[in-house]
Design a protein around this motif. Structure first.
Motif, PDB file in Angstrom:
ATOM      1  N   ASP A  97       0.950  -1.662  -0.043  1.00  0.00           N
ATOM      2  CA  ASP A  97      -0.329   0.290   0.384  1.00  0.00           C
ATOM      3  C   ASP A  97       0.640   1.492   0.313  1.00  0.00           C
ATOM      4  O   ASP A  97       0.425   2.677  -0.623  1.00  0.00           O
ATOM      5  CB  ASP A  97      -0.937   0.158   1.083  1.00  0.00           C
ATOM      6  CG  ASP A  97      -2.193  -1.021   0.992  1.00  0.00           C
ATOM      7  OD1 ASP A  97      -2.327  -1.188  -0.021  1.00  0.00           O
ATOM      8  OD2 ASP A  97      -2.684  -1.640   1.975  1.00  0.00           O
ATOM      9  N   TYR A 142      -0.596   1.325  -6.073  1.00  0.00           N
ATOM     10  CA  TYR A 142      -0.946   2.269  -6.574  1.00  0.00           C
ATOM     11  C   TYR A 142      -0.509   3.000  -8.038  1.00  0.00           C
ATOM     12  O   TYR A 142       1.530   2.431  -8.372  1.00  0.00           O
ATOM     13  CB  TYR A 142      -0.771   3.551  -5.677  1.00  0.00           C
ATOM     14  CG  TYR A 142      -1.661   4.127  -4.840  1.00  0.00           C
ATOM     15  CD1 TYR A 142      -2.642   4.507  -4.706  1.00  0.00           C
ATOM     16  CD2 TYR A 142      -1.168   3.204  -3.458  1.00  0.00           C
ATOM     17  CE1 TYR A 142      -3.434   3.699  -3.531  1.00  0.00           C
ATOM     18  CE2 TYR A 142      -1.718   4.060  -2.828  1.00  0.00           C
ATOM     19  CZ  TYR A 142      -3.580   3.647  -2.457  1.00  0.00           C
ATOM     20  OH  TYR A 142      -3.521   3.927  -1.605  1.00  0.00           O
ATOM     21  N   THR A 201      -4.671   0.327  -8.369  1.00  0.00           N
ATOM     22  CA  THR A 201      -5.301   1.129  -8.334  1.00  0.00           C
ATOM     23  C   THR A 201      -5.002   2.384  -9.700  1.00  0.00           C
ATOM     24  O   THR A 201      -3.580   2.242  -9.390  1.00  0.00           O
ATOM     25  CB  THR A 201      -5.226   2.633  -6.901  1.00  0.00           C
ATOM     26  OG1 THR A 201      -6.384   1.891  -5.990  1.00  0.00           O
ATOM     27  CG2 THR A 201      -6.417   3.341  -6.912  1.00  0.00           C
ATOM     28  N   ASP A 213      -8.888   3.541 -11.880  1.00  0.00           N
ATOM     29  CA  ASP A 213      -9.517   4.422 -10.567  1.00  0.00           C
ATOM     30  C   ASP A 213      -9.925   5.875 -10.529  1.00  0.00           C
ATOM     31  O   ASP A 213     -11.040   6.099 -10.591  1.00  0.00           O
ATOM     32  CB  ASP A 213      -9.053   3.631 -10.138  1.00  0.00           C
ATOM     33  CG  ASP A 213      -9.438   1.836  -9.485  1.00  0.00           C
ATOM     34  OD1 ASP A 213     -10.068   0.903  -9.727  1.00  0.00           O
ATOM     35  OD2 ASP A 213      -7.859   1.478  -9.845  1.00  0.00           O
ATOM     36  N   ILE A 235      -6.961  10.606  -3.411  1.00  0.00           N
ATOM     37  CA  ILE A 235      -7.188   9.493  -3.525  1.00  0.00           C
ATOM     38  C   ILE A 235      -6.861   8.405  -2.523  1.00  0.00           C
ATOM     39  O   ILE A 235      -7.695   7.066  -2.365  1.00  0.00           O
ATOM     40  CB  ILE A 235      -5.630   8.946  -4.484  1.00  0.00           C
ATOM     41  CG1 ILE A 235      -5.362   9.307  -5.875  1.00  0.00           C
ATOM     42  CG2 ILE A 235      -5.497   7.633  -4.445  1.00  0.00           C
ATOM     43  CD1 ILE A 235      -4.001   9.443  -6.883  1.00  0.00           C
ATOM     44  N   GLU A 293     -10.417   7.889  -0.748  1.00  0.00           N
ATOM     45  CA  GLU A 293     -10.500   7.032  -1.322  1.00  0.00           C
ATOM     46  C   GLU A 293     -10.601   5.714  -2.186  1.00  0.00           C
ATOM     47  O   GLU A 293     -11.549   4.799  -2.964  1.00  0.00           O
ATOM     48  CB  GLU A 293     -11.728   8.082  -2.194  1.00  0.00           C
ATOM     49  CG  GLU A 293     -12.788   9.184  -2.243  1.00  0.00           C
ATOM     50  CD  GLU A 293     -13.049  10.043  -2.841  1.00  0.00           C
ATOM     51  OE1 GLU A 293     -13.867   9.256  -4.117  1.00  0.00           O
ATOM     52  OE2 GLU A 293     -13.245  11.318  -3.023  1.00  0.00           O
ATOM     53  N   SER A 294      -9.713   5.264  -1.433  1.00  0.00           N
ATOM     54  CA  SER A 294      -8.933   3.542  -1.544  1.00  0.00           C
ATOM     55  C   SER A 294      -8.360   2.973  -0.964  1.00  0.00           C
ATOM     56  O   SER A 294      -8.446   3.743   0.172  1.00  0.00           O
ATOM     57  CB  SER A 294      -8.155   3.973  -2.710  1.00  0.00           C
ATOM     58  OG  SER A 294      -6.325   4.965  -2.719  1.00  0.00           O
TER      59      SER A 294
END
Length: 401
Positions: free
Chosen positions: A50, A120, A139, A172, A397, A400-401
């Motif tokens: 992440d 990401y 994402t 996304d 981002i 919301e992810s």
């Protein structure tokens, strides 16, 4: 049926041997789709980190530049995220590495591993099918790189491989700077959420950003320092065409004399796909490198000249005069076309030949009559000045992810 008609056309025009070769290539490409889809599904089961933001799939010959550069710098300077830049350029790799940034060559095994591992994925151009195959479960953030003056130019034959990729690929997050831009990209991009933040590259026009000099060609920086700010600096930023055109639409001897008479310098910045040659005999006409980042230096230009390039919309943030030189307007409109009305969204004088260009430059040096029109277009395209685009993008981002 479309492919059958195409096969008949090849057979009639170039014969059976050519048809066999093309058929073999066609089958290989179709079979490769199966491999890509299997890879994509498998990548979904690869555990993501992440903290990793992977910047990849940059425009060819772009160097360390554009929207990706500024979000990458922001993440490195302002957050604890692990921002990583992939590049095919040894020069870019070595420059970033020397400053302590994490960067890898895009064809390395490390890069392949990071494509599978990163949570990401950040891109400024359309992802290719090969890249997309690595990103199952990631994402994907599309920063894009332009504003909707001209058409996206997506006409022509598309094979099923291309069509399938367009149906499978969904971003996304899509970063836009106005409703006009979102409507423009909605025609060709599938995405979950649009982020109205403005482009990251515009942050450097509105505030100082640490290490923004990275990616600027040394020749460009040295030239501007040599000229100084006592004379008028005119920047020329033409658009690349797919059709053949004479980009050197100038009488250079006459132009150099004109520039001396008006205490001005002309800096020609070609598009990265263009090949332009100018003799170095001129004192006031300078050819800049086509590659690299120019945005930290835009404030040094007193006047911008372009034809159809959307860089002019970013330049509106500086509220300096712009001149439009669409010397092949009718042909460009026929071959490429416009998404917006050209006259309405080009807030500056127009010159369609070299003689009128000289007159327009002279008038522009003496008096600027287009300030209100520039501000009106800026409100429509950019929706105000926002020096915190990167921060807005990042926070949206992450939340919301």
């Amino acid at each position: 049926m479309q492919e059958i008609r195409r096969a008949i056309e090849i057979y009639n025009q170039e014969g059976g041997k050519k048809l066999l070769i093309d058929s073999k290539d066609y089958l290989v490409r179709q079979l490769s789709v199966i491999v890509y889809v299997i890879t994509y599904v498998a990548s979904m089961f690869f555990e993501k980190d992440d903290s990793i933001w992977l910047f990849t799939n940059h425009a060819r010959n772009a160097g360390f530049s554009d929207n990706g550069k500024y979000l990458y710098l922001y993440l490195n300077e302002e957050t604890d995220e692990r921002a990583i830049w992939l590049t095919s350029s040894k020069e870019v790799h070595d420059a970033l590495n020397a400053r302590g940034y994490e960067v890898y060559r895009s064809d390395s095994w490390k890069a392949r591993y990071l494509r599978l591992k990163s949570k990401y994925i950040v891109t400024t151009t359309t992802l290719g099918l090969v890249e997309w195959a690595y990103y199952g479960g990631s994402t994907i953030i599309q920063l894009w790189h332009g504003v909707p003056l001209k058409n996206l130019n997506l006409t022509g034959h598309h094979e099923p491989v291309h069509d399938l990729k367009e149906k499978l690929l969904k971003y996304d997050f899509l970063v836009v700077n106005s409703e006009l831009t979102e409507q423009y990209l909605k025609e060709t991009k599938r995405y979950t959420k649009a982020i109205y933040a403005g482009y990251p590259r515009n942050d450097v026009l509105l505030k100082d950003i640490p290490n923004s000099s990275l990616g600027i060609p040394v020749e460009t920086n040295d030239l501007l320092e040599e000229i100084g700010n006592s004379e008028t600096i005119i920047g020329y930023f033409p658009t690349w065409r797919k059709y053949e055109v004479n980009y050197d639409n100038f009488e250079y001897d006459r132009f150099d004399e004109f520039l001396e008479e008006n205490d001005a310098h002309f800096l020609y910045k070609p598009h990265r796909y263009m090949e332009v040659n100018i003799d170095d005999q001129y004192d006031r006409i300078h050819l800049l490198p086509a590659y690299g980042d120019i945005y930290p230096l835009l404030e040094e230009f007193d006047i911008m000249i372009t034809d159809y390039s959307s860089i002019v919309f970013d330049y509106l943030l500086l509220d300096n005069p712009a001149i439009f030189y669409p010397f092949d307007f009718e042909l460009y409109e026929k071959e490429r076309g416009f998404h917006l009305d050209y006259d309405e969204f080009t807030p500056g004088p127009k010159a369609y030949d070299f003689a009128s260009l000289l007159q327009t430059i002279e008038e522009c040096i003496d008096e600027d009559e287009y300030g209100e029109r520039r501000r009106d277009v800026r409100r429509k395209i950019l929706q105000g000045k926002n020096p915190h685009a990167c921060e807005h993008i990042y926070e949206t981002i992450k939340s919301e992810s």
